[in-house]
Structures are given as C-alpha cells and as structure tokens.
Design an enzyme around this catalytic site. Structure first.
Site, PDB file in Angstrom:
ATOM      1  N   ASN A  14     -36.288   2.701-136.073  1.00 49.94           N
ATOM      2  CA  ASN A  14     -37.112   3.829-136.522  1.00 49.94           C
ATOM      3  C   ASN A  14     -38.176   3.363-137.511  1.00 49.94           C
ATOM      4  O   ASN A  14     -39.317   3.822-137.474  1.00 49.94           O
ATOM      5  CB  ASN A  14     -36.242   4.920-137.152  1.00 49.94           C
ATOM      6  N   MET A  90     -27.454   4.114-144.552  1.00 48.72           N
ATOM      7  CA  MET A  90     -26.087   4.611-144.397  1.00 48.72           C
ATOM      8  C   MET A  90     -25.318   4.656-145.714  1.00 48.72           C
ATOM      9  O   MET A  90     -24.106   4.503-145.742  1.00 48.72           O
ATOM     10  CB  MET A  90     -25.337   3.758-143.360  1.00 48.72           C
ATOM     11  N   ARG A  91     -26.049   4.874-146.805  1.00 51.40           N
ATOM     12  CA  ARG A  91     -25.415   4.902-148.118  1.00 51.40           C
ATOM     13  C   ARG A  91     -25.620   6.286-148.734  1.00 51.40           C
ATOM     14  O   ARG A  91     -26.747   6.800-148.727  1.00 51.40           O
ATOM     15  CB  ARG A  91     -26.072   3.827-148.980  1.00 51.40           C
ATOM     16  N   ILE A  92     -24.543   6.873-149.225  1.00 55.21           N
ATOM     17  CA  ILE A  92     -24.649   8.177-149.889  1.00 55.21           C
ATOM     18  C   ILE A  92     -25.370   7.993-151.227  1.00 55.21           C
ATOM     19  O   ILE A  92     -25.041   7.100-152.001  1.00 55.21           O
ATOM     20  CB  ILE A  92     -23.241   8.756-150.166  1.00 55.21           C
ATOM     21  N   LEU A  93     -26.354   8.851-151.482  1.00 53.35           N
ATOM     22  CA  LEU A  93     -27.096   8.808-152.750  1.00 53.35           C
ATOM     23  C   LEU A  93     -26.510   9.844-153.715  1.00 53.35           C
ATOM     24  O   LEU A  93     -25.992  10.873-153.282  1.00 53.35           O
ATOM     25  CB  LEU A  93     -28.572   9.111-152.478  1.00 53.35           C
ATOM     26  N   HIS A 109     -31.510  12.233-138.357  1.00 49.57           N
ATOM     27  CA  HIS A 109     -30.083  12.251-138.022  1.00 49.57           C
ATOM     28  C   HIS A 109     -29.939  12.367-136.506  1.00 49.57           C
ATOM     29  O   HIS A 109     -30.625  13.186-135.882  1.00 49.57           O
ATOM     30  CB  HIS A 109     -29.404  13.438-138.713  1.00 49.57           C
ATOM     31  N   VAL A 172     -35.122   7.131-128.123  1.00 51.87           N
ATOM     32  CA  VAL A 172     -36.506   7.251-127.635  1.00 51.87           C
ATOM     33  C   VAL A 172     -37.185   8.441-128.307  1.00 51.87           C
ATOM     34  O   VAL A 172     -38.351   8.367-128.731  1.00 51.87           O
ATOM     35  CB  VAL A 172     -36.527   7.410-126.092  1.00 51.87           C
TER      36      VAL A 172
END
Ligand code: GAR
Length: 210
Positions: A14, A90-93, A109, A172
């Site tokens: 992305n 992929m890390r929670i903030l 997502h 895509v």
C-alpha cells in the site's frame, strides 16, 4: 501539499501505491517519511528505493507503548508531518497518541467495516459466508478499527476462494482506494468534524475516483 508520513510494519505494498500516486504533480500530498516499528520490514527498502527517507523505530527497544509512541512523535514532529497514513502498521497506538492526531491519521483495513475488525479478516469473511468483502479507509480513533469511514471498496467472494485468492482480490482495491482517499483528505474534500466525516464541495469531483 500536505506533508505525509506512512507507518508500516511489513511488505509495504500500500505504501508503494501511495508513493507512486503522490508523484503526480497535482497530487495534494507528498510522502516525506516512512517509519516502521519492525526493523526487518521489507517496505523500508522499497521506500528508500523510491527515494523516501525510511527509518525503523524498533518497538522492542522501549519499555512500554508510551515510550515507543513518544519516539514516534519526535520523528514526526522533526519532519514537520501534517498527516499520518497507517499502511499495514500492526502496532496498537496509545489513546494519547491517537487523540493528539485526531482527524489527521487514517488507516486502511482489509474488510468492509464494521465487519471483521482486527486480524485474519479474509479467513473470517470466508468463515462467515459473506458474498461481499473488501476494504475500508477510516480515521483512526482509540477504539480499534472503529473510526469514521472515509471510503470503501467491495469485491465479490467467489466459489472456491481461499484466504489467498480473496486477499489478492482485495489488495488490488486497496491499492486503488488508499491513494484516492488520501487525495480526498489532503485536498480538503473530507474532514473529521464532531466524530463524523464531512464531505466538502471538493469531494464531489474526487468522488468519481473513489
Ligand atoms: C493490507 O492488506 C492492509 O489492509 C492490512 O495489512 C496489509 C498490509 O499490506 N492492514 C491491517 O490489517 C491493519 N490492521 P502491505 O504492507 O502490503 O500494504
């Protein structure tokens, strides 16, 4: 042009689609920084190959989430970042970090939210038997994958699909949707107001692209 940082944790496909879209002279955002919480993320080299400064901030080097987020904040401030784009991050903030960036941080997502928040979305879509699946760009709020929706794209779930064939069909659409959604936001076509997305007059033109 809005100064944008992309946060990644992995391959960065992305991210690549955003970098490529932002090369267009009339694109309203410039990608000035890529950060990864994982030093081994393949996307870091892909960003550097595209000429974008890319740095790892290894979350394992910090005792807690707040320490990691403070290091992230320092990098972002140092680069004069105005918008954060999460792309496979992929890390929670922490809530404090998310609230500091309210209305200025978006995520993509791989499901049609509010269905299938969290991980393994393609497996869960197949398990649920839905006939439509897709991806969602949303503003980030403290609750995971629950922020106001900016844009969505749907794909069919076809007989014989497995998670690989389904995710290949979704990605895509991600690569098309995310640059369009970022352009919409950076260009002032969508703003977060009172916890809801308000689409402005500019959105009517950009809408065709989404
Ligand atoms: C993408 O499918 C993105 O939607 C998903 O991870 C993948 C990253 O791929 N994001 C999440 O699941 C966020 N919780 P990429 O690194 O090739 O862009």
């Amino acid at each position: 042009k809005k100064r944008v940082a992309i946060l990644i944790s992995g391959r960065g496909s992305n991210m690549v689609s955003l970098i490529e879209a932002a090369r267009a002279p009339d694109y309203p955002a410039e990608i000035v920084l890529v950060l990864s919480n994982r030093p081994d993320a393949a996307g870091l080299d892909r960003a550097r190959a595209a000429g974008i400064p890319a740095r790892a901030i290894d979350h394992k080097a910090f005792p807690d989430r707040a320490g990691f987020d403070a290091a992230l904040q320092a990098e972002l401030e140092g680069a004069g970042i105005e918008l954060i784009v999460l792309a496979g991050f992929m890390r929670i903030l922490t809530d404090a970090f998310v609230e500091a960036w309210a209305g200025r941080m978006i995520n993509i997502h791989p499901s049609l939210l509010p269905l299938f928040k969290g991980t393994h979305t393609h497996e869960r879509a197949l398990e649920a038997g839905v006939r439509l699946h897709g991806c969602t760009v949303h503003y980030v709020v403290p609750e995971l994958d629950a922020g106001p929706i900016v844009a969505q794209a749907a794909v069919p779930v076809l007989p014989g699909d497995d998670a690989d064939t389904l995710s290949a069909r979704v990605i895509v659409q991600e690569h098309r949707l995310y640059p369009a959604a970022l352009a919409l936001i950076a260009g002032g076509g969508a703003v977060l107001e009172g916890g809801r997305v308000r689409f402005t007059a500019q959105a009517r033109d950009a809408g065709a692209a989404i």
